[in-house]
Design a protein around this motif. Structure first.
Motif, PDB file in Angstrom:
ATOM      1  N   TRP A 263      -5.695   5.560 -10.956  1.00 14.75           N
ATOM      2  CA  TRP A 263      -5.954   4.178 -11.350  1.00 14.75           C
ATOM      3  C   TRP A 263      -6.743   4.084 -12.641  1.00 14.75           C
ATOM      4  CZ3 TRP A 263      -2.966   0.888  -9.154  1.00 14.75           C
ATOM      5  CH2 TRP A 263      -2.488   1.139  -7.859  1.00 14.75           C
ATOM      6  N   ALA A 267      -4.842   1.434 -14.800  1.00 16.90           N
ATOM      7  CA  ALA A 267      -5.412   0.131 -15.155  1.00 16.90           C
ATOM      8  C   ALA A 267      -5.314  -0.118 -16.650  1.00 16.90           C
ATOM      9  CB  ALA A 267      -6.877   0.072 -14.714  1.00 16.90           C
ATOM     10  N   LEU A 325     -13.206   0.726  -8.392  1.00 19.30           N
ATOM     11  CA  LEU A 325     -11.926   0.419  -7.758  1.00 19.30           C
ATOM     12  C   LEU A 325     -11.878  -1.017  -7.234  1.00 19.30           C
ATOM     13  CD1 LEU A 325     -10.962   3.681  -5.840  1.00 19.30           C
ATOM     14  CD2 LEU A 325      -9.728   2.608  -7.725  1.00 19.30           C
ATOM     15  N   GLY A 392      -1.329   7.960 -14.010  1.00 20.54           N
ATOM     16  CA  GLY A 392      -1.260   6.511 -13.903  1.00 20.54           C
ATOM     17  C   GLY A 392      -0.753   5.834 -15.158  1.00 20.54           C
ATOM     18  N   CYS A 419      -3.379  -0.560  -4.806  1.00 20.97           N
ATOM     19  CA  CYS A 419      -4.735  -0.393  -5.325  1.00 20.97           C
ATOM     20  C   CYS A 419      -5.775  -0.725  -4.254  1.00 20.97           C
ATOM     21  CB  CYS A 419      -4.929  -1.285  -6.553  1.00 20.97           C
ATOM     22  SG  CYS A 419      -6.464  -0.995  -7.458  1.00 20.97           S
TER      23      CYS A 419
END
Length: 434
Positions: A263, A267, A325, A392, A419
């Motif tokens: 992530w 992101a 997160l 990712g 997520c």
């Protein structure tokens, strides 16, 4: 309490090894003799930082140009996004092989080789605007450079942020300094490239030429940096045997790093690759500049928050990764709304939220990795961490490939759910660890 200073220049004593203390727990530093009686330069890590900064620049300066390749180069959306993620094909081998090589040969020669690969990558990108395969090769070479920066550069700066090179750095400096250097490289590289593409001459060539020239300067500077891995501490096994990294089975790594790491750049990829695509119909010819702004905003927010991560860890009892997160999950939910309304302002807000999440997660994860690593495993486990993190970055390519089947609002909804599940897994793992 800190490690004792290394042996004075006039002495001939054997290498001094210092056990971990309250201040150095998690860093596993080991002092070694200063060659030729010379003292390490002050802030030696700053001699490595320019090369590492420019390697990160080379990995991300393609990002604001995606729209240009679609509009002016005639490439399909999936081709442009594939080029964006193509450097992962060089990055992951670069991360893993470079870390093993540096454990055997030292940090300096491997980082120099990575810098040369990045220069060649920029040259091919400058020459290959009309040749898709040449652009692919250039992106792979750029990825190798980023892989070397992330594994070898991170390990080198971490070691130069510890005695005998630095007696004043805090316990988290070895994680914060390289993470911040990389983030600034990603951000400023995209800023310069985007501005050159919007207003400069020959936008398909000039950004790469500027990067190549600056890399040559950084190459000269890095030659003056001290090697941090002395010969007596280097691995004696063949480099391919160093690809076996037992720490990947460590309980903390499995419970916290594996579900969280993808992530980190997932992101970032959503923020500055997908968000501009959602609103490009509203922006027209300003899409390239907008993509540049979003890239800089994402990584700028990430850079600003990184120095606060130690404080976040103290406030939350070492659960900075959970905080990151949680913010990332919020950003993904907002991204779904942005996909539905196609509003440039909301897309900008999403980029900021995801940038903050990126900054917290990348440093929190690196702190955890460095805490469980021994000196001989540091570069290898760092390489694995960043390999997982960069996997990712392929997420925007996957979402673009799914466009014929589903719109961004639906696919981003699925991403948000995954997520949230990852957040739950990491929160549970943090509770068990605590």
């Amino acid at each position: 309490m800190t490690s004792e200073p290394a042996t004075p220049a006039t002495a001939t004593a054997a290498p001094d090894t210092t056990a971990p203390t309250a201040e150095t727990v998690g860093t596993h530093t080991e002092s070694h003799p200063r060659r030729g009686g010379s003292t390490p330069p002050r802030r030696a890590w700053l001699r490595v930082a320019p090369a590492m900064f420019l390697l990160a620049w080379g990995g991300n300066h393609f990002t604001p140009l995606v729209h240009m390749y679609e509009e002016d180069g005639g490439y399909a959306v999936w081709q442009a996004n594939l080029l964006l993620g193509m450097y992962v094909g060089g990055l992951i081998p670069g991360l893993l092989a470079a870390s093993a090589l540096s454990d055997r040969r030292g940090r300096k020669p491997v980082l120099i080789a990575g810098t040369i690969a990045a220069i060649l990558g920029s040259l091919l990108l400058a020459l290959g605007f009309d040749l898709f395969w040449l652009l692919c090769v250039g992106r792979v070479l750029a990825g190798i450079g980023v892989g070397v920066a992330m594994s070898v550069g991170t390990s080198w700066i971490k070691e130069l942020s510890s005695p005998p090179f630095d007696h004043e750095a805090g316990i988290t400096a070895g994680a914060r300094r390289p993470a911040l250097t990389l983030t600034l490289g990603f951000a400023l590289g995209a800023l310069v490239t985007g501005c050159l593409a919007q207003w400069g001459p020959a936008p398909e060539v000039t950004p790469y030429a500027v990067h190549g020239v600056l890399n040559l300067v950084a190459l000269i500077i890095v030659f003056a940096a001290p090697e941090s891995l002395p010969k007596h501490r280097r691995s004696q096994q063949h480099w391919w045997q160093g690809l076996r990294i037992p720490l990947v089975g460590h309980r903390t790594f499995v419970r916290l790093i594996i579900p969280a790491a993808p992530w980190v750049f997932g992101a970032a990829g959503i923020a500055y690759a997908v968000m501009p695509a959602l609103v490009q119909d509203e922006l027209g010819e300003w899409t390239t500049l907008y993509a540049t702004v979003l890239t800089v905003a994402t990584l700028g927010a990430g850079a600003l928050v990184q120095n606060l991560v130690p404080r976040v860890n103290r406030w939350t009892g070492g659960r900075g990764l959970v905080v990151g997160l949680a913010m990332m999950s919020l950003g993904m939910i907002l991204a779904v709304i942005a996909a539905l309304v196609a509003d440039p302002i909301l897309a900008f807000v999403v980029a900021i939220v995801l940038g903050l999440a990126y900054g917290i997660c990348v440093v929190s994860g690196l702190i955890i990795v460095q805490a469980i690593a021994e000196p001989d495993d540091l570069a290898g486990i760092t390489g694995v961490y960043y390999s997982l993190a960069y996997s990712g970055f392929l997420l925007p390519t996957v979402l673009a490939a799914l466009l014929p089947l589903m719109g961004y609002s639906i696919s981003l909804g699925g991403v948000a759910v995954i997520c949230l599940l990852s957040l739950g897994a990491v929160a549970l793992g943090s509770m068990r660890r605590g």
